[in-house]
Every structure is written in structure tokens, then in C-alpha cells.
Design a protein around this motif. Sequence first.
Motif, mmCIF file in Angstrom:
data_model
loop_
_atom_site.group_PDB
_atom_site.id
_atom_site.type_symbol
_atom_site.label_atom_id
_atom_site.label_comp_id
_atom_site.label_asym_id
_atom_site.label_seq_id
_atom_site.Cartn_x
_atom_site.Cartn_y
_atom_site.Cartn_z
ATOM 1 N N GLY A 50 51.251 39.581 30.961
ATOM 2 C CA GLY A 50 49.857 39.532 30.536
ATOM 3 C C GLY A 50 49.223 40.716 30.974
ATOM 4 O O GLY A 50 49.628 41.759 31.451
ATOM 5 N N ARG A 51 47.878 40.651 30.740
ATOM 6 C CA ARG A 51 46.969 41.739 30.918
ATOM 7 C C ARG A 51 46.798 41.926 32.061
ATOM 8 O O ARG A 51 46.722 43.371 32.776
ATOM 9 N N GLU A 52 46.936 41.006 32.971
ATOM 10 C CA GLU A 52 46.526 41.166 34.438
ATOM 11 C C GLU A 52 47.760 42.082 35.236
ATOM 12 O O GLU A 52 47.556 42.936 35.936
ATOM 13 N N ALA A 53 48.938 41.596 34.733
ATOM 14 C CA ALA A 53 50.191 42.409 35.055
ATOM 15 C C ALA A 53 50.175 43.843 34.647
ATOM 16 O O ALA A 53 50.456 44.839 35.359
ATOM 17 N N LEU A 54 49.870 44.045 33.468
ATOM 18 C CA LEU A 54 49.730 45.407 33.046
ATOM 19 C C LEU A 54 48.711 46.245 33.450
ATOM 20 O O LEU A 54 48.716 47.406 33.979
ATOM 21 N N LEU A 55 47.399 45.590 33.927
ATOM 22 C CA LEU A 55 46.446 46.369 34.352
ATOM 23 C C LEU A 55 46.861 46.774 35.942
ATOM 24 O O LEU A 55 46.588 47.730 36.338
ATOM 25 N N ARG A 56 47.626 45.773 36.727
ATOM 26 C CA ARG A 56 48.043 46.039 38.102
ATOM 27 C C ARG A 56 48.888 47.105 37.816
ATOM 28 O O ARG A 56 48.757 48.067 38.881
ATOM 29 N N LEU A 57 49.671 47.040 37.070
ATOM 30 C CA LEU A 57 50.907 48.209 37.047
ATOM 31 C C LEU A 57 50.267 49.556 36.628
ATOM 32 O O LEU A 57 50.631 50.640 37.324
ATOM 33 N N LEU A 58 49.228 49.704 35.815
ATOM 34 C CA LEU A 58 48.378 50.764 35.677
ATOM 35 C C LEU A 58 47.444 51.475 36.662
ATOM 36 O O LEU A 58 47.776 52.710 36.948
ATOM 37 N N ALA B 266 42.055 44.431 44.831
ATOM 38 C CA ALA B 266 42.953 43.471 45.436
ATOM 39 C C ALA B 266 42.140 42.342 46.070
ATOM 40 O O ALA B 266 42.327 41.080 45.860
ATOM 41 N N ALA B 267 41.011 42.775 46.633
ATOM 42 C CA ALA B 267 40.219 41.914 47.208
ATOM 43 C C ALA B 267 39.576 40.783 46.592
ATOM 44 O O ALA B 267 39.355 39.731 46.840
ATOM 45 N N LEU B 268 39.195 41.258 45.262
ATOM 46 C CA LEU B 268 38.585 40.407 44.256
ATOM 47 C C LEU B 268 39.391 38.906 43.926
ATOM 48 O O LEU B 268 38.848 37.909 43.940
ATOM 49 N N GLY B 269 40.648 39.316 43.903
ATOM 50 C CA GLY B 269 41.543 38.119 43.483
ATOM 51 C C GLY B 269 41.706 37.194 44.676
ATOM 52 O O GLY B 269 41.805 36.060 44.510
ATOM 53 N N GLU B 270 41.752 37.762 45.850
ATOM 54 C CA GLU B 270 42.001 37.096 47.117
ATOM 55 C C GLU B 270 41.017 36.332 47.311
ATOM 56 O O GLU B 270 41.240 35.128 48.305
#
Length: 765
Positions: free
Chosen positions: A13-21, A663-667
Amino acid sequence: MIRLGLRLAVSGGREALLRLLVTAVAVAVGVGLLLTTLAAVNAVHAQNDRYAWTNTGFVGDVEAADAEAADAGTAPADREAAGADGNAPLWWMIRSDSFQGQQIGRVDIAPTGPTDVLPPGVDRLPADGEYYLSPALAELADAVPPEQLADRFGGHRVGILGKDALPGPDSLVAVVGRSPQALSAVHGAVEVTRILTTSPDRCSDCPIGIRSSGITLVLTVVTGALVFPLLILIGTATRLSATQRERRFAAMRLVGATPRQVAAVSAVESALAAAAGVLLGFLPYLALRGRVAAMPLTGYRFYTSDLTLTLPQVALVVLGVPLAAVVAARTALRRVQVSPLGVSRRVTPRPPRAWRVVPLLAGLAELVFLLIRHPESIPGQVQGYLSAFGLIMIGIVLAGPWLTGRTAALLARRTQHPATLIAARRLADNPAAGFRAVSGLVLALLVMTATIGIITTMTAERGQVEGGPQFDNVLLNGLSEGRTPEGLDRGAGPPAPPGFTAGLLAVPGVRGTMLVHPLDTVVPVHVGDESQAAEVVACPELDAVGVFGRCEPGAATAYLSSVLAGFRDYTDTAWPTAPYTAEQVAALPVVNVVVATDGSQAAVERARTTVDAAYPATRQSHTLAEGRKQSGAELQGFQQLAKVVILATFPIAGCSLAVSVAAALGERKRPFSLLRLSGVSLAMLRRVVLLESAVPLLAVSALAIGTGLLAADLFLRSQLQYTLHPLGTGYYLVVAGGLAGALAVIGATLPLLRRITGPETARNE
């Protein structure tokens, strides 16, 4: 599992691609800067090796050169020129000349017979009356009247020196052919049968070779220093959305996946992003090559082709960065490997222990050891300082969580504000996570502080040129090579040839000349509180120059201290009368030629040409103003290096901080949403977020700055015998700006708290 890892990385999904980018871009910035710094170190070595031939004849005998080679780990044969035994020796003399403050390297050559030993950049040896010039020097000689420059070389130009003989495109170098009879009579000329191809590490008397040992050492240490922020960046980037990934991997464990399978999926995800970042990292490296090549870090610009990477370096970066990402991913999944249920239960990690400060203390102790027992060879120095600074940076990273935990515990005991208490308790619960977000910036502050402290001190120490403006336009040509233990001059030139002084005075703009003569016995003279060995001058010449004092009334000659012993205010100095006539003094050898000019280019250069033709010396005549200019060029290179360090470390730190914030936003979604449901206001949550980042940032930054200053002082004392100078206002403005920028990045996330802490986030699982 590899295919599953690839699918999760690109099809999540978009979250995984954004994390990769985001991870790939962050790694690309760090890799690009690392590659550029490695290329700069290679360029310095290439520049120094290409100009090593000019040190021929100034490094002692063959055994000393071979000993240098052994220290450097190279074979003695590497120092020999192409040329078989039986070659006739060459008379060889290296001279340092100037033109309007620009240094000119000149090599005079006279073969005594058949030889196939050639300097680099020429296809044959120049005959008597022939010379080669570098492209930049040829262009300069063609642009000014011959009596200002070209006449110094005599005869006619027969060619242009090739790139192999030049450190950079702006280098001013001349190879001049002389007759064996003429050159052998010049003091400082030596016979050689070989030409160096590898510059020795220690060459204190090399007149025109590049002084790159210091810059090589600093660049090498800076390169090593950049590796650690880059590793922090990689580790931070691979932990992007770590909480969600831990839960996902824990779920995989609960449905039957083995630890090895989970590790494989995690490694594939991290390695893919890091590999993409490595490939993208070559783009900033290629974009920065031209800018770095234009920086005269050693006093000369680089050829762009010098900024290249070796195959082992490329392989190390291409393989090492993804491997580091894999290791970081494995480290991040330790709790999943131990207990998948522990992730759901959010097991509190063990608090950091005090042993974490041991590597930091060990690194500082190694710098103290280097102060006591300093390595003599450059490789030994590089190894010692790299290991010491490496331990210091590892120590800062390890000690950061411990210091964060101690600061948080102290803050929790002393505070009475709810937001501060919540932030302190959260930091004390997991200080490693709190420090991780700011670790890149802390390392950047350490590297920047140490580097700027070193370069600021070097600039201040080497920028101290004695003498007032009255000496700026006085041309000096010193023929002495130091003093004997008794205080007598070593070396001098013959008495002045007929018409020499008259020829100088005929040059428009020359106000006066003075010939300084050595004595064969020690006669002390007093300068202030010091007693120095005297030299002798004619009083009319001393009065004509006008800046080195005066004679007693009615005296014909006078004793004076060496004019090169220091540029002081001699206005009120009356030198003692010498028992010589003017004719007797004129018949003595000459140890200094002094010419007072009006400072115009034509006067200075025509006078220099005349003096250099009559009195060839290893270090030719120059003015104090030119000395300042040449010294300033070297210092400018160090100052540019300081700017490079700032521009290299802060982008890495900024990327690391940005990734950590993301990363902290998600945690923080679920715990903060629970706090909001329990009645905590949004404004208080924002203060909590800001304090969680500000406390470790400010606490460990203070430690990093103090450690950087101490490390810089120890380095300066052991390597250069300098004491750390106070850092300028610019440094503190940069530090304040960096910390303010970090807090601004953190503050930019605060408006998102309203959206990510809604009731729907606090769902029961």
C-alpha cells in the motif's frame, strides 16, 4: 521468504511505498556525502603523488627514503624513477619563486651525461637555455612584460608541462635547463640519479611540495566521522514504522513463522530500501564532484578526474550499506525473536547501565596516550586518531540513552507540571527510543565541533604573520639556511656583482636596496630583551630601505640582527657601529638581499627578476604581503573544509531527525489517543511530544559539544603542538541554528496530533 519480503516492501500500500521512498532518499543523502568525502581524500593523495617528483633531492639519502617507505607500508622500489643503472647523474635544484603572491615551483636540471631519467610531464630534458612551463604559468608569462617573469627562466620556452607533473590546473611550475658547470656552482644544487614517485610522509625542507599531510589526516578522520552519522541514519530509516512492523512480524510468529523466516522478510525489506538509496547516492556524488574539485583544500584546485573512487571503496559502500541496514533491522526485531507476545504486551526494556560511558572514556584516554606517545608516521597517526575518534562516537551513541534516562529520572523527581512528568516518565521507561530520534544530530554536533575547533585553531595559529604594513612592499631574498650552534649563518652568496645595486635602483618604483653580509665571528646585538648574533650592513643602504632601524650618527657600517629573524618595529633602533669601511663590507659574501619598493607589480616583479638572476636560492625573494597571501590561501582551504563538514554532517542529521519524527508519529498514535480519551488536553500532548525530543537533544548535545572541544584540544596538542583557540561567533550561531531547526522539525509534527489521536485510533485489540 525473499519473494514475500519483496511483495510486502512494494505491495503493502501507500504507506509501504512511502516508507521505502523515505528510507531510500535518506540513505542516498548520506551515501552521496560519504562517497564525495572518500573521493576528496583520493584526490589529495593523487595530487600529492603527482607532485612528489619535486621533492627529489630534499629527503635525505636512499636509506632514509626506504625507511619512510617501510613506515608507509610501500616497497622501497616504489620510490625509484624509471631509469636503469648506469645513468649519468643530474644536477638538480628545486626553487620556490613567486609572482604577485602566487607560488611558483621551479626545478633547474643539468645532465652530466647520457640518461633516460626524466621528470614527469616532459618528453626530453631541457638543454641549457631551454625551459618548460605549466599551462597556467605559460599563460601568465605571456600576459606580462618579459622582465617581470619570463626573463627569470632565461633562453626560450620549448614546451608545456603535462598533467603528470602538476598537482592541479592552476599550478605554476617551471622546468629549466642549465649547464652542469653553472648549476653545480649554485648553493643548494645536488646530484641525483633517481626521481621520487611517492612523496615521503615527512619532508620538512621540501620547498614547493604540497603540505598535504595535515589535510589528508583531517579529511581521513572526517570521512571516518561521517560513517557513524550515516550508520545512525540507516538504522533510523530501517526502523521507520517499527511499531507496526513489529506487530506484523509478531503476528507471523504466532501463526507459525520461524525466527529465521521473520528475519529474512525484515532483511529483504531493509536491504531493498538501502540498496535503492546506495544507487541514488551516486547522483549527489556526481553532482558535487565539480564543486569539490574547485575547492583549493591543499592550496591548489583539483582536476575533476582526481575525484574518483577505487573499486574496493565502491564495493565497500555498495555492500556495506545494505548489510548495515540488515543488521539494523535484525537488531530492531530482538523483542520479536525473543517473544512475539511481548510486542503486544509492550514489555518495558531494561534501563541502560553506566558501563555505556566506558567507550567514550576509552576514546578520550587514547587521545591522551597519543599526546604522550605520538606516532611518527602518517599511517600510524591516521590509525591512532581514527580509532580514538571512532571510540568517542561509539561512546556518545552508547552513552546517550544512559544520560537520557538519568536526565529523565532527575526531571521526573523535580517537576510539578503534568506534561513534564508524562514526558519524563515516558523517557525513563524507554530512554533508548527517546535518544534514537536525536542521535544523528548529536553526532553531527560532535563531528562539527571537533572539526571546527581544529580548523579554527590552525587558522588562527598559521595566520599570525609578524610585521606591520611598512614591511609589506619590502622584497627579501634570504640565502642563509639557518644558524650554526654558535649563531653564524649557514650558507651565503658571493659578493654583489658589478652594477647589481645600480641596476636595481634603476628599476622604476625601487626606493632603496640593502645587502646584508654575514660575519665569521659571533658579535652579539640586543633586540629588546633578546641577544642575537649580528650581521653587517652599509649605513647608506640601511637608511635607504628605512624600515630596519638606523645607524649611529657618522657611522659607515653597522651591526644588526638578521632581517629575517622577525619583523618588528625598528623605528627607534640605533644599531651599533661596525669596525668596517663601506668597501670592506661590499667585498663580503651576501646573506640577504633587501629591496624597498613602492608596491607596484612592475617594480616588485622586475626587482625580483634581477635579484633571482644574481642570487638563485632555494626560496626566492618575496614580500611580506605575498607571504600573507600565500598563507591565506592555505588557511582558506581549511576554512572551506570546515564549511564542507557543516554541509556534510547537518544534512545527514536532518534526514535522520526527519525520519525519526516520521517513525515516531506512527508509534505514538495509540498511547496518545488513550491519553486524550482519559482527559489530557491536546495542548498538553503537544508539550509532551516537544519535551520528549528536547530533553535528550539538549542533554546529550551538551555532552557532545564538550567532548568535541576536549577531543579537538587533545588532537591539536598531540599533532600540532597548538592549544585550542576559542571558537568564533559563527560556530555558536550554527549550533543555535541547528538546534532551533531540530526543534522546528519536531514542532512541525505537532499539528498532526489532532488527526492521529482521535478515538478511532484507541481501538481494542
